[in-house]
Design an enzyme around this catalytic site. Structure first.
Site, PDB file in Angstrom:
ATOM      1  N   CYS A 106       0.814  -1.218   0.000  1.00 51.89           N
ATOM      2  CA  CYS A 106       0.000   0.000   0.000  1.00 51.89           C
ATOM      3  C   CYS A 106       0.846   1.266   0.000  1.00 51.89           C
ATOM      4  O   CYS A 106       0.385   2.331  -0.407  1.00 51.89           O
ATOM      5  CB  CYS A 106      -0.939  -0.018   1.197  1.00 51.89           C
ATOM      6  N   HIS A 250      -3.914   6.815   1.583  1.00 59.61           N
ATOM      7  CA  HIS A 250      -4.125   5.507   0.977  1.00 59.61           C
ATOM      8  C   HIS A 250      -5.498   5.016   1.423  1.00 59.61           C
ATOM      9  O   HIS A 250      -5.838   5.107   2.605  1.00 59.61           O
ATOM     10  CB  HIS A 250      -3.026   4.533   1.435  1.00 59.61           C
ATOM     11  N   ASN A 280     -10.092  -1.080  -1.669  1.00 57.85           N
ATOM     12  CA  ASN A 280      -8.664  -0.867  -1.369  1.00 57.85           C
ATOM     13  C   ASN A 280      -7.839  -1.537  -2.476  1.00 57.85           C
ATOM     14  O   ASN A 280      -7.801  -2.764  -2.556  1.00 57.85           O
ATOM     15  CB  ASN A 280      -8.351  -1.459   0.007  1.00 57.85           C
TER      16      ASN A 280
HETATM   17  N1  COA Z   1     -19.009  -9.768   7.290  1.00 57.97           N
HETATM   18  C1  COA Z   1     -19.627 -10.073   8.446  1.00 57.97           C
HETATM   19  N2  COA Z   1     -18.966 -10.359   9.568  1.00 57.97           N
HETATM   20  C2  COA Z   1     -17.628 -10.348   9.524  1.00 57.97           C
HETATM   21  C3  COA Z   1     -16.916 -10.034   8.339  1.00 57.97           C
HETATM   22  C4  COA Z   1     -17.682  -9.748   7.196  1.00 57.97           C
HETATM   23  N3  COA Z   1     -17.119  -9.438   6.009  1.00 57.97           N
HETATM   24  N4  COA Z   1     -15.602 -10.090   8.596  1.00 57.97           N
HETATM   25  C5  COA Z   1     -15.482 -10.423   9.883  1.00 57.97           C
HETATM   26  N5  COA Z   1     -16.689 -10.577  10.453  1.00 57.97           N
HETATM   27  C6  COA Z   1     -17.023 -10.931  11.832  1.00 57.97           C
HETATM   28  C7  COA Z   1     -15.927 -11.735  12.506  1.00 57.97           C
HETATM   29  O1  COA Z   1     -16.041 -13.096  12.187  1.00 57.97           O
HETATM   30  C8  COA Z   1     -16.219 -11.440  13.968  1.00 57.97           C
HETATM   31  O2  COA Z   1     -17.284 -12.255  14.381  1.00 57.97           O
HETATM   32  P1  COA Z   1     -17.306 -12.869  15.886  1.00 57.97           P
HETATM   33  O3  COA Z   1     -17.344 -11.676  16.793  1.00 57.97           O
HETATM   34  O4  COA Z   1     -18.540 -13.681  15.886  1.00 57.97           O
HETATM   35  O5  COA Z   1     -16.043 -13.656  16.006  1.00 57.97           O
HETATM   36  C9  COA Z   1     -16.723 -10.008  13.955  1.00 57.97           C
HETATM   37  O6  COA Z   1     -17.129  -9.737  12.605  1.00 57.97           O
HETATM   38  C10 COA Z   1     -15.677  -9.000  14.368  1.00 57.97           C
HETATM   39  O7  COA Z   1     -14.455  -9.360  13.723  1.00 57.97           O
HETATM   40  P2  COA Z   1     -13.163  -8.505  13.849  1.00 57.97           P
HETATM   41  O8  COA Z   1     -12.111  -9.076  12.954  1.00 57.97           O
HETATM   42  O9  COA Z   1     -12.846  -8.283  15.292  1.00 57.97           O
HETATM   43  O10 COA Z   1     -13.733  -7.157  13.218  1.00 57.97           O
HETATM   44  P3  COA Z   1     -13.137  -5.751  13.242  1.00 57.97           P
HETATM   45  O11 COA Z   1     -14.074  -4.851  13.920  1.00 57.97           O
HETATM   46  O12 COA Z   1     -11.704  -5.738  13.675  1.00 57.97           O
HETATM   47  O13 COA Z   1     -13.168  -5.421  11.704  1.00 57.97           O
HETATM   48  C11 COA Z   1     -11.682  -5.181   9.878  1.00 57.97           C
HETATM   49  C12 COA Z   1     -12.400  -6.166  10.793  1.00 57.97           C
HETATM   50  C13 COA Z   1     -10.822  -5.990   8.929  1.00 57.97           C
HETATM   51  C14 COA Z   1     -12.735  -4.410   9.063  1.00 57.97           C
HETATM   52  C15 COA Z   1     -10.867  -4.215  10.755  1.00 57.97           C
HETATM   53  O14 COA Z   1     -10.006  -4.948  11.589  1.00 57.97           O
HETATM   54  C16 COA Z   1     -10.078  -3.257   9.953  1.00 57.97           C
HETATM   55  O15 COA Z   1     -10.633  -2.350   9.399  1.00 57.97           O
HETATM   56  N6  COA Z   1      -8.730  -3.418   9.918  1.00 57.97           N
HETATM   57  C17 COA Z   1      -7.872  -2.650   9.077  1.00 57.97           C
HETATM   58  C18 COA Z   1      -7.861  -3.324   7.744  1.00 57.97           C
HETATM   59  C19 COA Z   1      -7.213  -2.494   6.680  1.00 57.97           C
HETATM   60  O16 COA Z   1      -7.336  -1.313   6.644  1.00 57.97           O
HETATM   61  N7  COA Z   1      -6.532  -3.185   5.794  1.00 57.97           N
HETATM   62  C20 COA Z   1      -5.899  -2.564   4.731  1.00 57.97           C
HETATM   63  C21 COA Z   1      -4.478  -2.303   5.046  1.00 57.97           C
HETATM   64  S1  COA Z   1      -3.705  -1.513   3.777  1.00 57.97           S
END
Ligand code: COA
Length: 323
Positions: A106, A250, A280
């Site tokens: 990224c 980004h 993204n």
């Molecule tokens: N749809 C529905 N539920 C989902 C899901 C989806 N696409 N993806 C994950 N979940 C669920 C998980 O299984 C989890 O369920 P549980 O509580 O029953 O175990 C719940 O949602 C929460 O998961 P978690 O991973 O803790 O969610 P989060 O709030 O951390 O959000 C991201 C996940 C990836 C959106 C978040 O961590 C994030 O934005 N991270 C940064 C990612 C990023 O910017 N990446 C690019 C880098 S360049």
């Protein structure tokens, strides 16, 4: 600037058909409403970049033959080797000029811009083509197991012409960082060269060819590094946050962009986001955003533009540009 996004639009509702997710979850956690995934019969990493480059060449009012060097940012090259830079060079009919690939995810476009900037400032080249192009969709685990990352990543390309000029406009500075301690928080492990066998049924079934991300770790580090590296760029140029006319972060995740916007107390007009419609796109994210922001008249001559990125590596970077 120029860009290319594949025609194939994938909405959140389309994803609901193939995995257990919902439009509400995706919009609330990422801001993404739709993204583009490539058409395997038509799009390649290099030809998407070529399309973006042609738009940039046209808008810059130069001729293709004026380009002396290519810097190609991608972590999803068409071939294992050679890099996609040489493939685009061939497509543009520029056989003979140098072409390098940058693999900084990224942050790749800012790293690439920095390389171009150094070459131009030292006088080695006058005109450099810088691109970011990615096809991430083919590395995504599109089952429910992979949903936390497959809803985020997408495909596309963006390009910039970096040219020597006599006036005070241009790239004021770039700032590049990395911390390899976190290499495995966001990565695609295979096909790794250090394996006895690079490709096997077991490896494919183990999903190590898919993108793997620790979303929480990425989020926590991103918000800290984004603000650090933006401050570094401002301080290096004796500027303050009030001087920023447009911040183009980004497009990792809308929640991250909003967090950074709040940290710097910037109004909505001073931050550009397009993740809602393009997702993204890793190294292509910033140049696509710049190109679209320019089209929408979001910046004009003399404006101070700040670019900032964070991603796999971890790597993070910023650039301050006087347009
Ligand atoms: N749809 C529905 N539920 C989902 C899901 C989806 N696409 N993806 C994950 N979940 C669920 C998980 O299984 C989890 O369920 P549980 O509580 O029953 O175990 C719940 O949602 C929460 O998961 P978690 O991973 O803790 O969610 P989060 O709030 O951390 O959000 C991201 C996940 C990836 C959106 C978040 O961590 C994030 O934005 N991270 C940064 C990612 C990023 O910017 N990446 C690019 C880098 S360049």
């Amino acid at each position: 600037m120029g860009h290319y996004t594949p025609e194939n639009i994938v909405t959140n509702e389309d994803l609901v058909q193939i995995m257990d997710t919902s439009n509400e979850w995706i919009v609330e956690r990422t801001g993404i409403e739709q993204r583009r995934w490539f058409n395997p019969d038509k799009d390649t990493v290099s030809n998407m970049a070529t399309n973006a480059a042609k738009m940039a060449i046209d808008r810059a009012g130069i001729e293709t033959k004026d380009i002396e060097f290519i810097v190609f940012a991608t972590i999803t090259p068409d071939y294992f080797f050679p890099g996609s830079g040489v493939l685009m060079q061939r497509e543009l009919g520029l056989q003979g000029i140098g072409a390098i690939d940058i693999r900084n995810a990224c942050s790749g476009f800012i790293y690439a811009l920095s390389v171009a900037d150094q070459f131009v400032k030292t006088g080695m080249y006058k005109t450099v083509l810088v691109v970011g192009s990615e096809i991430q969709s083919s590395a995504l685990d599109k089952s429910t197991e992979g949903r936390s990352s497959s809803v985020i990543f997408a495909d596309g390309a963006g390009a910039a012409i970096v040219q020597a000029s006599e006036d005070q406009s241009g790239i004021l500075s770039t700032h590049l960082h990395a911390d390899g301690d976190h290499a495995e928080e966001l990565y695609v492990k295979d096909p790794g060269s250090s394996r006895k066998v690079r490709l096997s049924k077991e490896l494919i079934e183990g999903k190590t060819f898919n993108l793997t991300m620790n979303g929480n770790a990425v989020f926590k580090h991103a918000v800290v590094r984004f603000s650090e590296v933006i401050n570094e760029a401002l301080e290096a140029n004796g500027k303050s946050k009030e001087d920023i006319d447009l911040l183009i972060p980004h497009q990792a995740n809308l929640r991250i962009s909003n967090f950074v916007q709040k940290q710097f107390a910037l109004s909505d007009e001073k931050v550009y986001n397009n993740i809602m419609t393009v997702g993204n796109t890793t190294a292509a994210s910033i140049p696509i955003a710049m190109s679209q922001a320019w089209e929408e008249g979001r910046f004009k001559e003399g404006d101070l533009i700040c670019l900032a990125a964070f991603g796999s590596g971890f790597t993070w970077a910023s650039a301050l540009i006087q347009w």
